[in-house]
Scaffold this active site. Structure first.
Site, PDB file in Angstrom:
ATOM      1  N   CYS A  59       1.635   3.799  -3.138  1.00  0.00           N
ATOM      2  CA  CYS A  59       0.625   4.728  -3.666  1.00  0.00           C
ATOM      3  C   CYS A  59       0.106   5.700  -2.611  1.00  0.00           C
ATOM      4  O   CYS A  59      -0.173   6.857  -2.924  1.00  0.00           O
ATOM      5  CB  CYS A  59      -0.545   3.951  -4.255  1.00  0.00           C
ATOM      6  SG  CYS A  59      -0.159   3.099  -5.797  1.00  0.00           S
ATOM      7  N   HIS A  60      -0.034   5.225  -1.374  1.00  0.00           N
ATOM      8  CA  HIS A  60      -0.672   6.049  -0.344  1.00  0.00           C
ATOM      9  C   HIS A  60       0.320   6.776   0.564  1.00  0.00           C
ATOM     10  O   HIS A  60      -0.080   7.695   1.295  1.00  0.00           O
ATOM     11  CB  HIS A  60      -1.602   5.187   0.510  1.00  0.00           C
ATOM     12  CG  HIS A  60      -2.735   4.591  -0.260  1.00  0.00           C
ATOM     13  ND1 HIS A  60      -3.825   5.329  -0.674  1.00  0.00           N
ATOM     14  CD2 HIS A  60      -2.942   3.324  -0.717  1.00  0.00           C
ATOM     15  CE1 HIS A  60      -4.657   4.538  -1.343  1.00  0.00           C
ATOM     16  NE2 HIS A  60      -4.140   3.319  -1.382  1.00  0.00           N
ATOM     17  N   CYS A 100       0.789  -1.233   0.000  1.00  0.00           N
ATOM     18  CA  CYS A 100       0.000   0.000   0.000  1.00  0.00           C
ATOM     19  C   CYS A 100       0.826   1.291   0.000  1.00  0.00           C
ATOM     20  O   CYS A 100       0.393   2.310  -0.542  1.00  0.00           O
ATOM     21  CB  CYS A 100      -0.933   0.045   1.211  1.00  0.00           C
ATOM     22  SG  CYS A 100      -1.798  -1.503   1.565  1.00  0.00           S
ATOM     23  N   HIS A 111       5.437  11.400 -10.722  1.00  0.00           N
ATOM     24  CA  HIS A 111       5.621   9.951 -10.586  1.00  0.00           C
ATOM     25  C   HIS A 111       6.645   9.460 -11.603  1.00  0.00           C
ATOM     26  O   HIS A 111       7.814   9.761 -11.492  1.00  0.00           O
ATOM     27  CB  HIS A 111       4.274   9.253 -10.728  1.00  0.00           C
ATOM     28  CG  HIS A 111       4.271   7.828 -10.293  1.00  0.00           C
ATOM     29  ND1 HIS A 111       4.588   7.450  -9.003  1.00  0.00           N
ATOM     30  CD2 HIS A 111       4.010   6.671 -10.966  1.00  0.00           C
ATOM     31  CE1 HIS A 111       4.520   6.134  -8.897  1.00  0.00           C
ATOM     32  NE2 HIS A 111       4.174   5.635 -10.079  1.00  0.00           N
ATOM     33  N   MET A 171      -6.897   1.233  -8.423  1.00  0.00           N
ATOM     34  CA  MET A 171      -6.426   0.420  -7.309  1.00  0.00           C
ATOM     35  C   MET A 171      -6.765  -1.043  -7.590  1.00  0.00           C
ATOM     36  O   MET A 171      -7.903  -1.380  -7.890  1.00  0.00           O
ATOM     37  CB  MET A 171      -7.089   0.862  -6.007  1.00  0.00           C
ATOM     38  CG  MET A 171      -6.710  -0.016  -4.815  1.00  0.00           C
ATOM     39  SD  MET A 171      -7.436   0.568  -3.283  1.00  0.00           S
ATOM     40  CE  MET A 171      -7.304  -0.922  -2.282  1.00  0.00           C
ATOM     41  N   HIS A 223      -0.166   7.082 -16.056  1.00  0.00           N
ATOM     42  CA  HIS A 223       0.899   6.203 -15.545  1.00  0.00           C
ATOM     43  C   HIS A 223       1.647   5.647 -16.756  1.00  0.00           C
ATOM     44  O   HIS A 223       1.387   4.534 -17.214  1.00  0.00           O
ATOM     45  CB  HIS A 223       0.320   5.078 -14.689  1.00  0.00           C
ATOM     46  CG  HIS A 223       1.365   4.354 -13.892  1.00  0.00           C
ATOM     47  ND1 HIS A 223       2.276   3.500 -14.475  1.00  0.00           N
ATOM     48  CD2 HIS A 223       1.661   4.366 -12.564  1.00  0.00           C
ATOM     49  CE1 HIS A 223       3.078   3.008 -13.549  1.00  0.00           C
ATOM     50  NE2 HIS A 223       2.726   3.514 -12.376  1.00  0.00           N
TER      51      HIS A 223
END
Length: 671
Positions: free
Chosen positions: A180-181, A177, A455, A218, A497
């Protein structure tokens, strides 16, 4: 709501306290946009629609609240920050109502949980109330109807976790996790999931989202985690995130090992492999990489590496392989050895995603750089030994808002072909750094303001322009590496992305660079040739409709006429197990779906098809079939000319394969 059944009694109680009659006006006082359920600690916002009076007429606005205890209190002070009082008093004196009404913002930090009723009433300022006793004469008053609204305040309760469950949740969060978070859960590619947010969602709904994923990109984790593990993570993210320790130069140097010094390494290649056509393949969940011979399709060897190796990068010469694990473990592997093996290693932090080596002419492979997620920093090292030379923190303020951020993680790093610089993306703050490595003592860094949540990204075909995704801002940032400045910020689809993106020459618009998206099915084509196609440069010249959201990577090759788009994070089984392929000379024709997972002929698992990668000659494209480590995975190789299955690699050592990096294409930035 319970207050409705008690409405008459409460209304009478309030009127007795105020001593006010209900009298009609040209309009009614009405509470609107009331959120009936809130949580203790929230700021409760309600709008009171206030009917306009006769010209010049003024009233007092009284607002009272019936608490769960049965006690009345009166609001006083500013409507945007009122205070509670048991004393009889209006909220606003000499009030001239307006059509737009007024907004009340009530802080609830000190209030008990339970059911509340809010009342509002106009009162004539000559009513005679002395604020300690009822009015002397009710008939002299002008009033309004009594507005009434009910609100329930719930108390947030942190679900219990044993120490063992907390530690297990922390580990799963790091592995699945945090990328991304964020370590502190403040969000970037993924949403913020701090306890003030997650406690309001609750364990049941959180577990459902973790299990099933979302169409916004997700992935579903029910194929990778047990129900018990999902429940633990759902409860864990409702607790305050533990803050990891710092990891400074002393800690970094303590991990540095030179296993084979440069003077003890081979002076010529000792094996018979075509090194340029070797693939470095991430074996995500077993802390290894596999080196696969692109000619024979056989595994040469597997090598211990960091956890879930994020990327592989190669030296300018193609001899050395650098891997970076999500645990910030960096390995330097000599491909001349037989078999290839690690010759140096270092750990630069607790979590990382990027590694690169210098490529500018005259500086090839002199330096390597690693960018950390935690602590947020980058480390410059000697290219042939990984000796740490310089540590630089990236903590600072965000672009535009100038607010301090404690966790501005280093995302993609690329080596400039135009200058002796590394180009470093700082994710949360939105800065692109041009890190000059000519003089590490008189150190120079150019800071370029772009957009937050930077990113991944890659070069255009000329290797002059670096295009990178600010994915939660739905933008692509273009950096002119030759001039050292921002060229353009371009709006694209939802959560781009690109990986490194991909390039080809469009029959109408000339050279273009492409990105797919996590959050929608579109593919954005951006013109990249300002000299020969100025009308197309730095804009989305065409948008293709792909087959699904949840894409991570998009790829073509200078020798290919096909464009491949994966969708491994789509929650649909059909979508994540197949890829779309377009004919770049006939994009209007749409896409063909290739059933990659079906071709692998595996029995069970999520079978996510991820990361198309071409071989050196550009006539084969390789796809990983990613299952969990208890299941069989594979690599499917497609003949690019026919779009037909060419070969399937199955090997008991091929566990959780994800990213694949061809030596020649990666070394020369061909994508």
């Amino acid at each position: 709501m319970k207050y409705l059944s008690m409405g008459c009694l409460k209304t009478l109680t309030l009127l007795v306290i105020l001593g006010l009659p209900i009298m009609g006006l040209s309009g009614d006082l009405i509470f609107k946009d009331v959120q009936e359920k809130s949580f203790v600690g929230d700021s409760v916002t309600v709008t009171l629609e206030t009917p306009v009076l006769s010209a010049g007429e003024k009233v007092e606005l009284w607002v009272a609240v019936l608490l769960p205890t049965g006690q009345f209190q009166f609001l006083t002070g500013s409507p945007l920050n009122p205070t509670f009082s048991t004393r009889l008093q209006p909220l606003m004196k000499n009030f001239s109502p307006k059509k737009e009404g007024i907004t009340l913002q009530i802080a609830t930090d000190e209030l008990p949980s339970g059911e509340y009723v809010i009342y509002a009433l106009y009162v004539n300022p000559d009513h005679g109330i002395d604020h300690n006793a009822p009015p002397r004469s009710l008939l002299e008053h002008k009033g309004s109807n009594l507005a009434e609204a009910g609100i329930t305040l719930e108390k947030l309760t942190v679900p219990p976790l044993t120490k063992a469950e907390f530690e297990q949740g922390q580990q799963i969060y790091f592995e699945r996790c945090a990328g991304c978070h964020g370590v502190l859960r403040k969000g970037a590619t993924g949403k913020a999931i701090t306890p003030d947010i997650t406690l309001k969602i609750g364990t049941e709904e959180l577990a459902w989202v973790i299990a099933k994923g979302t169409a916004a990109g997700m992935q579903n984790f029910d194929a990778d985690l047990t129900e018990e593990e999902i429940d633990i993570v759902a409860r864990y993210i409702q607790h305050e995130p533990p803050i990891p320790p710092e990891f400074g130069m002393d800690e970094i140097k303590a991990t540095w090992k030179v296993i084979v010094p440069p003077n003890k390494r081979p002076t010529k290649k000792e094996n018979n492999y075509d090194i340029e056509n070797i693939f470095s393949v991430t074996l995500r969940d077993i802390n290894k990489i596999a080196l696969i011979d692109g000619d024979t399709k056989e595994i040469i060897t597997t090598i211990d590496a960091g956890y879930a190796t994020h990327i592989s990068r190669f030296s300018a010469s193609g001899r050395y392989l650098y891997t970076i694990g999500r645990d910030a473990q960096t390995n330097l592997i000599d491909l001349w050895m037989d078999p290839p093996q690690t010759v140096a290693e270092i750990k630069t932090g607790l979590e990382a995603r990027s590694v690169e080596t210098s490529k500018y002419k005259g500086w090839e492979d002199k330096y390597a750089i690693v960018g950390d997620y935690w602590p947020p920093q980058y480390v410059i090292m000697k290219g042939d030994t990984l000796e740490p030379l310089k540590l630089v923190s990236t903590r600072g303020v965000t672009v535009h808002t100038e607010k301090y951020h404690p966790e501005p993680r280093v995302a993609t790093i690329v080596a400039s072909h135009q200058r002796p610089e590394f180009i470093v993306n700082v994710k949360e703050t939105g800065y692109v750094l041009l890190v000059n490595y000519e003089d590490l003592t008189n150190f120079k860094v150019t800071t370029i303001e772009t957009a937050p949540f930077l990113h991944d990204g890659g070069w255009d075909a000329s290797h002059r322009y670096f295009l990178t995704a600010a994915n939660n801002a739905n933008k692509i940032v273009v950096i002119d590496a030759e001039e050292g400045k921002l060229e353009k910020i371009i709006e694209v689809g939802t959560k781009p992305h690109p990986g490194r993106g991909t390039n080809f020459v469009h029959p109408k618009y000339g050279p273009v660079w492409l990105t797919s998206h996590l959050g929608d099915a579109t593919i954005s084509l951006i013109g990249t040739d300002p000299e020969n196609h100025p009308e197309s440069a730095w804009k989305v010249v065409e948008t293709l409709e792909g087959k699904a959201s949840g894409s991570l990577f998009i790829k073509t090759h200078p020798n290919s006429k096909n464009l491949y788009v994966d969708t491994p994070l789509n929650p649909s089984t059909e979508e994540r197990q197949s890829v779309a392929v377009f004919d770049i000379d006939n994009l209007d024709k749409g896409y063909e779906v290739l059933p990659i997972a079906q071709w692998a002929d595996l029995d069970e698992g999520a079978k996510r098809v991820v990361h198309p990668e071409f071989n050196k000659d550009g006539d084969e494209v390789w796809f990983s079939i990613w299952n969990n480590k208890a299941q069989v995975s594979a690599i499917v190789i497609v003949d690019d000319k026919t779009r037909e299955l060419k070969h399937v690699i199955k090997d008991k050592r091929l566990i959780t394969p994800t990213g694949k990096f061809n030596v020649y294409n990666t070394t020369h930035d061909i994508y």
